[in-house]
Scaffold this motif. Structure first.
Motif, PDB file in Angstrom:
ATOM      1  N   SER A 116       0.817  -1.205   0.000  1.00 13.65           N
ATOM      2  CA  SER A 116       0.000   0.000   0.000  1.00 13.65           C
ATOM      3  C   SER A 116       0.856   1.262   0.000  1.00 13.65           C
ATOM      4  O   SER A 116       0.355   2.359  -0.155  1.00 13.65           O
ATOM      5  N   PRO A 118       3.607   3.605  -1.890  1.00 14.12           N
ATOM      6  CA  PRO A 118       4.197   3.759  -3.210  1.00 14.12           C
ATOM      7  C   PRO A 118       5.697   3.446  -3.122  1.00 14.12           C
ATOM      8  O   PRO A 118       6.391   3.991  -2.263  1.00 14.12           O
ATOM      9  N   GLN A 120       8.384   4.054  -4.891  1.00 16.79           N
ATOM     10  CA  GLN A 120       9.372   5.114  -5.078  1.00 16.79           C
ATOM     11  C   GLN A 120       9.644   5.876  -3.780  1.00 16.79           C
ATOM     12  O   GLN A 120      10.780   6.082  -3.382  1.00 16.79           O
ATOM     13  N   VAL A 121       8.551   6.243  -3.118  1.00 16.53           N
ATOM     14  CA  VAL A 121       8.696   7.023  -1.898  1.00 16.53           C
ATOM     15  C   VAL A 121       9.353   6.201  -0.798  1.00 16.53           C
ATOM     16  O   VAL A 121      10.164   6.702  -0.021  1.00 16.53           O
TER      17      VAL A 121
ATOM     18  N   ILE B 244      -2.860   7.507  -9.735  1.00 16.72           N
ATOM     19  CA  ILE B 244      -2.651   8.934  -9.441  1.00 16.72           C
ATOM     20  C   ILE B 244      -1.637   9.161  -8.310  1.00 16.72           C
ATOM     21  O   ILE B 244      -0.699   9.944  -8.474  1.00 16.72           O
ATOM     22  N   GLN B 246       0.702   7.274  -7.462  1.00 15.45           N
ATOM     23  CA  GLN B 246       1.991   6.870  -7.986  1.00 15.45           C
ATOM     24  C   GLN B 246       2.570   7.973  -8.868  1.00 15.45           C
ATOM     25  O   GLN B 246       3.757   8.236  -8.865  1.00 15.45           O
ATOM     26  N   SER B 249       3.962  10.552  -6.564  1.00 15.33           N
ATOM     27  CA  SER B 249       5.267  10.204  -6.004  1.00 15.33           C
ATOM     28  C   SER B 249       6.304  10.061  -7.115  1.00 15.33           C
ATOM     29  O   SER B 249       7.487  10.244  -6.889  1.00 15.33           O
ATOM     30  N   PHE B 290      -2.288   7.132  -1.190  1.00  5.76           N
ATOM     31  CA  PHE B 290      -2.275   5.853  -1.877  1.00  5.76           C
ATOM     32  C   PHE B 290      -3.463   5.001  -1.449  1.00  5.76           C
ATOM     33  O   PHE B 290      -4.203   4.477  -2.271  1.00  5.76           O
TER      34      PHE B 290
END
Lengths: 274, 313, 542
Positions: A116, A118, A120-121, B244, B246, B249, B290
């Protein structure tokens, strides 16, 4: 299966390309024309020549030699990341899929939470927490990716565990551990191979991105993303600096992507028929 | 169906709580003592043991872990995320509020580009399957998935902004500044959705209803647009909606290449400056976004497609 | 059911378009500033003379409180003024028209310029100045790098035109310390928080030739001419300072006419300067050397505590190659901590010649031998050092990488590590480094203030020198310099301190840094000032 592999030109071609690149990286000290760390500051930004086939960078270092040495961190770290990811993911997935019950519940809830966020972050958060350094980059990438593998492997295990041959080994009293290793792993290996070769490409881009931002491999180690970071500083005066490392990344990542698709065809004949 | 929606919302709540807890633990794992950092932030020249103890009491750092978490969570709910370690005169909430519009702007523009480019291209690829257009596009899609976004950014900056001098290089200001970064962000999504729409349409073309429509003698154009495209769009809108957060980020890298003053630039400079409260809040924000977007579009998908309801959970 | 679906999709599409619409309207409003800027630029070229200017800086103006150190100095110079100005020929009156110094050199009486007001209308008389000094003295600990803070007996304002400073000892650099950008710059007492400034101020209100009109954090700041300025009105009426952190981007912006002028020591790399040397559209200006670019060695580090090792590093550093290769000769190689042109510093120190052989030999004498991996070792310890650099500086990383490769040939493993300005300074102050890039303060702080600051934990020097055996002796001599009244004695003490520091090899001087500027060739009046951070906006015109 091997015959299908030999017949598939893309599969053979990409595997060969990746192997050649890997060998170039391993043999870098033998074939590189110059010392990748040797600066020749008066000769910076030199263009193509016999001495420096790809020219020199902002400190007068040989770009070709740096590219060759750069294969090691670029490809090596990506492969290492994938090994770690698959290892952890497989362990968790097998545990969850095989033992069920509370273990599964706990693992799968953790997986849900991981998925859950993201990715990348999360990479940035982990690097920020642990500090800027190569090991942490690998840890961060494994940390965000293992959950995908855990989930996939668990599903695989659950499908296979109801199959007759597993039921049978249970009946004849084979130890659980043996069942896991002997039967389950080979049966999900095909899916793993496809997914992981696609993900090596992902890992290469991800690690080079971190290096590009200055959060990954640190100077002076020649890594392709880090080389692009240096190229960015001279974008106006010496734009050619960014060409070679960039193209190299695209070729390597494309090779892995094609390989993943080709392996899918080889390993799963149903798709080919379609 | 109501039940399902309620159940889905209820499962999201513990997830958000877990995310907030992870973020809280995160800042407490950092090597430096928060009290010491606070003293440095206040520009106290000489830091003594007593001063640290005093600040620890003041910040409630001597209280049990769980109480601190509750207090922190409570503050967060009130929009109080603490102050920046690097610029003590700025609050974290203020910093995020300052950078958020630029990032939303970039993500919004990218989203528009994704929709405007991927749907027609995907449509044409499916209609002229294996034609020249389809082949060229598939080649491009393949190449762009292998290109690191930051390199695409550099290439575009060099070619469009420097060589051709068509658009500004970086920073923000006018709508022209938006084009290059937005295109760079959207590129990898465009290729994903071209593939998605193309495959979805091809799948739909094989469906029985298309056969019936053909048998009934409806014009090809009408079948393609009214039925196949519409049916394929449906899955895609849900997929795009879920991506969105994603996209938001995903702007981190591109923002840094183009010096776009948004959350990504803030995040990277906070990492370099070890400005933990900012990083923590950023992660919390994206995590919650998210979950919320996933929830929204998951419900949307279920409502719109009853078949999914059983599979969905 | 079907209808519902349609509605939901419609609704979500609406939401999306709202989101996007919101974004685009935002861009519209923010663009108006730059758009109007470029518009005026275009029209002015054809009709009248341009009276606005777009300047650039690598970071935000931040907190401009003139009594603290967290703001950008160029902006503080624009808004705030001090009692005296430092010029090439000595001191010049600013907010004080003139001053008298008592016979014993302990009492300074300033005659305050009449009829000066702050830009909020408050009168800037001796009482206002007293209020400022009170606010500064309240936060005394923060300012101990200025020796006058330690010698201060008191300040008073007997009447509205007279301001008196009393010291316990005669102190020759007092006027210089009062003349530097901060902390002795005057802010309107109305902007203070209950007469205090140490916890921030309410507004940035000064008496200077410009006032801060508007700013957006990390994007831009707009300054306009102060209509009530007591001196001559500047020709440039409006100055926009854009924030562009990246060197390449700044140059591109200049090239495209988005900015008019780049100024600063670390704002432009040598490659760019080289590129514009022969340009007709842009003029390049280089100042005389302002300060010394150097590397500070931390003497408390177990490897660097050995003087021979430090001296070997001096010999191992090829300053000429750095000057030629990285700076294209724009910055001359430096031989000593302060250039010989700095007052009291022409004392004929013998420079450390570049010689890799000598360096290798000295390291061997110190007991370091090459291990199997080519790195020097001694008693099981590897010669591994970290060099910290400021990642906001455009050249430090290149120098660091160059040294890394050069030192590597000698068997010294140098890891390099970049941090952004703030954390770089924090680490320096805390002594958390092996080797660190540093820049001596330059005119007008050198040598007195730079040396004085070595005695307190305010900058990296203090931490770095802790491992020196003669540290206390050096500190004592510095203290004596500051209160000495006899010129010959003062010179003697300076010679002692500088010689000790040179022989102790704490600093590896690299190059003499200079201020650099690139600007549109139609901009007139540009020159460098004595205060290296000050940009001469008042004298510019088109």
């Amino acid at each position: 299966m091997f015959r299908r592999f030999i017949k598939n030109k893309t599969a053979v071609g990409t595997v060969a390309l990746v192997l050649i690149i890997a060998i170039l990286g391993i043999l870098a000290p033998v074939i590189a024309p110059n010392d990748p760390y040797k600066t020749d500051i008066i000769n910076k930004f030199a263009s193509f020549s016999w001495q420096y086939p790809f020219g020199t960078d902002n400190l007068g270092r040989c770009i070709l030699s740096r590219m060759l040495y750069g294969i090691r961190p670029t490809l090596g770290l990506a492969v290492l990341t994938m090994l770690g990811t698959i290892g952890l993911g497989a362990l968790m997935g097998l545990l969850a899929g095989y033992f069920r019950g509370i273990i599964e519940e706990v693992i799968m809830r953790v997986v849900d939470v991981m998925l859950s966020f993201p990715s990348q972050v999360m990479v940035f958060a982990v690097v920020a927490l642990l500090g800027i350094n190569v090991q942490n980059v690998i840890l961060a990438n494994v940390f965000i990716k293992w959950a995908w593998y855990a989930r996939m492997i668990r599903t695989g295990v659950m499908q296979y565990r109801e199959r007759n041959f597993i039921q049978f080994s249970r009946c004849v009293g084979t130890p659980e551990r043996f069942i896991l290793i002997r039967h389950l792993i080979p049966s999900i290996a095909a899916d793993l191979a496809v997914l992981s070769s696609l993900d090596v490409g992902w890992a290469i881009i991800n690690i080079s991105t971190l290096s590009f931002l200055g959060l990954g491999v640190q100077a002076p180690t020649p890594e392709w993303g880090a080389m692009l970071n240096e190229a960015k500083n001279v974008l106006t005066s010496n734009p050619t600096q960014m060409i070679i490392p960039g193209i190299a990344i695209v070729i390597l990542v494309s090779a892995f992507n094609l390989m993943g698709d080709a392996l899918r065809d080889v390993l799963d004949p149903k798709e080919v028929a379609e | 169906m109501k039940q399902y929606v309620i159940k889905r919302i209820l499962t999201a709540i513990p997830l958000i709580i877990v995310i907030s807890f992870v973020c809280f633990v995160f800042i407490n794992l950092i090597p430096s003592n928060p009290a010491e950092v606070a003293l440095r932030v206040r520009q106290v020249p000489i830091i003594t043991e007593e001063a640290i103890a005093e600040v620890e009491a003041e910040l409630g750092l001597d209280k049990p872990y769980f109480i601190r978490y509750i207090t922190w969570l409570f503050d967060c709910l009130h929009g109080d995320f603490g102050i920046s370690y690097v610029n003590p005169s700025r609050t974290v909430a203020g910093e995020l509020a300052r950078c958020l519009p630029a990032t939303l702007q970039l993500a919004g523009a990218s989203l528009v580009m994704v929709i405007l480019l991927s749907i027609p291209i995907g449509f044409l690829c499916a209609v002229y399957k294996d034609g020249i257009f389809d082949k060229v596009m598939r080649g491009l899609v393949f190449i762009t998935t292998a290109m690191p976004p930051y390199w695409v950014g550099l290439l575009l900056m060099w070619l469009v902004a420097i060589k051709l001098d068509l658009l500004p290089t970086s920073g923000n200001g006018s709508w022209q500044h938006l084009i290059l970064p937005a295109f760079t962000v959207s590129l990898s999504y465009i290729s994903t959705y071209i593939r998605l729409i193309r495959n979805n349409m091809l799948e739909n073309m094989k469906q029985d209803y298309v056969l019936y429509a053909n048998v009934r003698g409806l014009p090809q154009k009408q079948i393609l647009i009214k039925h196949i495209l519409k049916n394929s769009m449906h899955t895609c809108i849900v997929a795009i909606g879920m991506s969105i957060p994603q996209l938001i980020s995903g702007t981190i890298v591109v923002e840094n290449v183009f010096a776009w003053p948004g959350l990504g630039t803030l995040c990277i400079s906070s990492i370099f400056n070890r400005d933990y409260p900012v990083i923590q809040t950023y992660v919390l924000l994206i995590g919650v976004l998210f979950v919320v977007f996933n929830l929204l579009f998951d419900i949307l998908q279920t409502i719109s497609d009853p078949r999914m309801r059983k599979e969905g959970m | 059911m079907k209808k519902n679906v349609g509605k939901i999709i419609l609704a979500s599409a609406l939401c999306l378009s709202l989101l996007v619409g919101c974004g685009s309207s935002n861009s519209g409003s923010s663009s108006s500033v730059s758009a109007s800027g470029s518009e005026t630029a275009e029209t002015s070229e054809t009709t009248e003379t341009k009276d606005d200017l777009v300047f650039v800086n690598y970071r935000d103006i931040r907190d401009l409180n003139p009594h603290l150190y967290a703001g950008e100095m160029y902006a503080q110079e624009m808004i705030f003024e001090t009692l005296v100005n430092i010029t090439e020929d000595g001191y010049e009156g600013c907010l004080a028209e003139s001053w008298d110094i008592s016979e014993d050199g302990k009492i300074y009486t300033f005659h305050i310029r009449p009829n000066v007001t702050f830009s909020d209308g408050e009168v800037c008389d001796a009482y206002a100045i007293k209020a400022n000094f009170d606010a500064i003295i309240e936060n005394k600990e923060r300012h101990t790098w200025l020796e006058m803070m330690n010698l201060l007996v008191g300040v008073s304002a007997p009447d509205e035109n007279t301001f008196v400073i009393e010291l316990s000892e005669p102190y020759y650099p007092l006027l210089t310390e009062l003349g530097v950008t901060r902390p002795f710059a005057m802010i309107s007492p109305a902007a203070m928080k209950d007469g205090s400034t140490k916890d921030g101020v309410n507004a940035y209100i000064g008496t200077g030739s410009y006032v801060l009109k508007d700013f957006v954090t990390d994007e831009y700041a707009v300054f306009v001419a102060n209509e009530n300025y007591w001196g001559e009105q500047p020709a440039i009426k409006e100055i926009t300072v854009k924030v562009i952190p990246d060197n390449q981007t700044r140059i591109l912006a200049l090239e495209k006419g988005e900015i008019d002028f780049i100024f600063g020591k670390n704002m432009i790399d040598a490659d760019a300067i080289n590129q514009y040397q022969d340009s007709e559209d842009f003029t390049v200006a280089l100042s005389d050397p302002t300060s010394t670019r150097q590397i500070v060695l931390n003497t408390t580090n177990s490897i660097l505590s050995d003087k021979t090792v430090r001296q070997a590093l001096q010999h191992a550093t090829n300053k000429q190659a750095i000057s030629d290769g990285i700076f294209y000769g724009l910055e001359q190689p430096a031989e000593t901590l302060f250039a010989e042109t700095v007052p009291y510093c022409d004392i004929g120190l013998e420079p450390y010649e570049y010689s890799a052989e000598q360096a290798a030999q000295m390291l061997e004498e110190a007991g370091w031998t090459k291990g199997s991996d080519g790195i020097l070792t001694k008693d099981g310890q590897r010669m591994s050092l970290e060099l910290l650099y400021n990642s906001d500086s455009v050249t430090e990383k290149s120098i660091a990488e160059y040294l890394q490769s050069e030192y590597g040939l000698l068997g010294i493993e140098l890891t390099i590590h970049g941090e952004e300005e703030q954390s770089y300074r924090d680490r320096m102050k805390a002594g958390d480094f092996d080797m660190v890039f540093n820049i001596c303060w330059g005119t007008p702080y050198d040598p007195q203030s730079s040396l004085a600051a070595m005695r307190a934990p305010v900058y990296g020097d203090y931490a770095a020198q802790q491992g020196l055996e003669d540290k206390s002796e050096i500190d004592e001599a510095i203290t004596n310099i500051l209160v000495s009244t006899d010129e010959a004695e003062r010179q003697e003490l300076y010679t002692f301190v500088l010689t000790r520091l040179h022989e102790d090899a704490v600093y590896i001087p690299l190059t003499y840094e200079c201020n650099k500027a690139i600007y549109r060739s139609d901009m007139k009046g540009f020159h460098f000032t004595q205060t290296q951070y000050e940009v001469p906006f008042e004298d510019l015109s088109f």
